[in-house]
Design a protein around this motif. Structure first.
Motif, PDB file in Angstrom:
ATOM      1  N   ALA A   1      54.740  74.740  83.401  1.00  0.00           N
ATOM      2  CA  ALA A   1      55.407  75.938  82.897  1.00  0.00           C
ATOM      3  C   ALA A   1      56.879  75.670  82.597  1.00  0.00           C
ATOM      4  CB  ALA A   1      55.264  77.066  83.904  1.00  0.00           C
ATOM      5  N   ALA A   2      57.550  74.956  83.496  1.00  0.00           N
ATOM      6  CA  ALA A   2      58.998  74.779  83.362  1.00  0.00           C
ATOM      7  C   ALA A   2      59.378  73.872  82.201  1.00  0.00           C
ATOM      8  CB  ALA A   2      59.573  74.221  84.659  1.00  0.00           C
ATOM      9  N   ILE A   3      58.551  72.882  81.924  1.00  0.00           N
ATOM     10  CA  ILE A   3      58.925  71.940  80.867  1.00  0.00           C
ATOM     11  C   ILE A   3      58.968  72.622  79.503  1.00  0.00           C
ATOM     12  CG2 ILE A   3      56.624  71.063  80.215  1.00  0.00           C
ATOM     13  CD1 ILE A   3      57.957  68.244  80.312  1.00  0.00           C
ATOM     14  N   ARG A   4      58.300  73.761  79.399  1.00  0.00           N
ATOM     15  CA  ARG A   4      58.283  74.492  78.133  1.00  0.00           C
ATOM     16  C   ARG A   4      59.596  75.220  77.864  1.00  0.00           C
ATOM     17  NH1 ARG A   4      53.344  73.695  79.777  1.00  0.00           N
ATOM     18  NH2 ARG A   4      51.553  73.655  78.381  1.00  0.00           N
ATOM     19  N   ILE A   5      60.405  75.423  78.904  1.00  0.00           N
ATOM     20  CA  ILE A   5      61.705  76.073  78.697  1.00  0.00           C
ATOM     21  C   ILE A   5      62.859  75.082  78.874  1.00  0.00           C
ATOM     22  CG2 ILE A   5      60.827  78.325  79.438  1.00  0.00           C
ATOM     23  CD1 ILE A   5      62.416  77.873  82.085  1.00  0.00           C
ATOM     24  N   ALA A   6      62.537  73.843  79.212  1.00  0.00           N
ATOM     25  CA  ALA A   6      63.580  72.849  79.505  1.00  0.00           C
ATOM     26  C   ALA A   6      64.266  72.379  78.229  1.00  0.00           C
ATOM     27  CB  ALA A   6      62.967  71.659  80.230  1.00  0.00           C
TER      28      ALA A   6
ATOM     29  N   HIS B   1      65.759  60.442  82.666  1.00  0.00           N
ATOM     30  CA  HIS B   1      66.495  61.589  82.165  1.00  0.00           C
ATOM     31  C   HIS B   1      66.488  61.550  80.647  1.00  0.00           C
ATOM     32  CE1 HIS B   1      70.336  59.592  80.976  1.00  0.00           C
ATOM     33  NE2 HIS B   1      70.032  58.742  81.929  1.00  0.00           N
ATOM     34  N   GLY B   2      66.369  62.720  80.055  1.00  0.00           N
ATOM     35  CA  GLY B   2      66.321  62.794  78.606  1.00  0.00           C
ATOM     36  C   GLY B   2      65.763  64.133  78.156  1.00  0.00           C
ATOM     37  N   GLU B   3      65.680  64.300  76.854  1.00  0.00           N
ATOM     38  CA  GLU B   3      65.114  65.526  76.316  1.00  0.00           C
ATOM     39  C   GLU B   3      63.612  65.555  76.574  1.00  0.00           C
ATOM     40  OE1 GLU B   3      66.274  65.695  72.252  1.00  0.00           O
ATOM     41  OE2 GLU B   3      68.399  66.036  72.726  1.00  0.00           O
ATOM     42  N   PRO B   4      63.051  66.737  76.785  1.00  0.00           N
ATOM     43  CA  PRO B   4      61.625  66.806  77.114  1.00  0.00           C
ATOM     44  C   PRO B   4      60.727  66.184  76.053  1.00  0.00           C
ATOM     45  CG  PRO B   4      62.532  68.998  76.665  1.00  0.00           C
ATOM     46  CD  PRO B   4      63.683  68.070  76.785  1.00  0.00           C
ATOM     47  N   GLU B   5      61.202  66.185  74.816  1.00  0.00           N
ATOM     48  CA  GLU B   5      60.408  65.573  73.749  1.00  0.00           C
ATOM     49  C   GLU B   5      60.240  64.074  73.952  1.00  0.00           C
ATOM     50  OE1 GLU B   5      62.173  69.326  72.531  1.00  0.00           O
ATOM     51  OE2 GLU B   5      63.085  67.467  73.252  1.00  0.00           O
TER      52      GLU B   5
END
Length: 239
Positions: free
Chosen positions: A201-206, A220-224
């Motif tokens: 759930a959280a990765i969708r708003i990160a 560390h980095g952008e979720p993409e």
């Protein structure tokens, strides 16, 4: 809240409890929007959050907030620097009214005009609380209690929020609502560092992701940048 929120930056942090070292030179910073910190149980996530807010002392390394050095700060000094912590479960004072909870959040405010302005901002962000001001916080729904806990943190005047598992204890149906509330703070110019076990759930708003394991930063980095969500959960988190 200021749209030009300073960056909270921790560099090469070593800390722990007694003689037990938990964090082994960890670096993290608040990025624009929501910075999510993931990791398996026992990885040091909560210790890192407590080190950032001054509850756990820094053994070595540094913490800065913009140009302000917070390395040796107390929790009270951290709040005065405009950094607020929202504990796991929100930590509302159930026997007090919603308004009394908000007043506790504004304990450092000496100017009643400033206090009322902040209170108005909370009610603008969470209008459902307007008619609940005189209700005992413990009588509210889980989602409304989350509003109270976020509103109380807003009353400090904070621009940056440290959140420990805002979805903890909520029913699956309320998890998305909780994250929607968090995103409302971002829409008002806040930066968030958020610990969360509900990775899917959280990765969708990160907006940015850190992964901690055994006291060391693994990613560390952008979720993409995380090629596959299932891979993330299995490889980095051991879940």
């Amino acid at each position: 809240m200021n749209s030009d929120t300073p960056t909270l930056r921790a560099s090469d942090i070593v800390s722990g409890y007694g003689d037990h070292e938990v964090l082994h030179g960890v670096s993290i910073e608040s990025h624009e929007g929501i910075t999510c910190l993931f990791g398996p149980n026992g990885s040091g996530k909560s210790t890192l959050l407590k080190t950032l807010n001054g509850t756990v002392p820094v053994w070595s390394g540094s913490i800065t907030y913009g140009d302000v050095d917070l390395t040796d700060s107390t929790p009270e000094e951290t709040v005065k620097a405009d950094i607020a912590t929202v504990p796991q479960g929100g930590g509302v004072l159930a026997s007090l009214t919603v308004d009394e909870n908000l007043r506790i959040g504004g304990f450092t405010v000496d100017d009643e005009t400033v206090f009322q302005d902040r209170r108005a901002e909370v009610l603008e962000a969470f209008p459902a609380l307007e008619e609940k001001l005189d209700a005992r916080a413990g009588s509210l729904s889980g989602g409304q209690q989350m509003m109270v806990s976020l509103g109380r943190a807003m009353m400090t005047g904070a621009d940056t929020f440290l959140m420990d598992e805002p979805s903890a204890g909520l029913s699956p149906a309320l998890v998305e609502d909780a994250f929607d509330l968090v995103e409302r703070l971002v829409d008002r110019g806040a930066r968030i560092i958020l610990i969360e076990q509900n990775v899917r759930a959280a990765i969708r708003i990160a907006d940015y992701v850190y992964i901690l394991a055994e006291g060391d930063m693994q990613f560390h980095g952008e979720p993409e940048s995380l090629a596959d969500e299932d891979d993330l959960i299995e490889t980095y988190l051991g879940l």
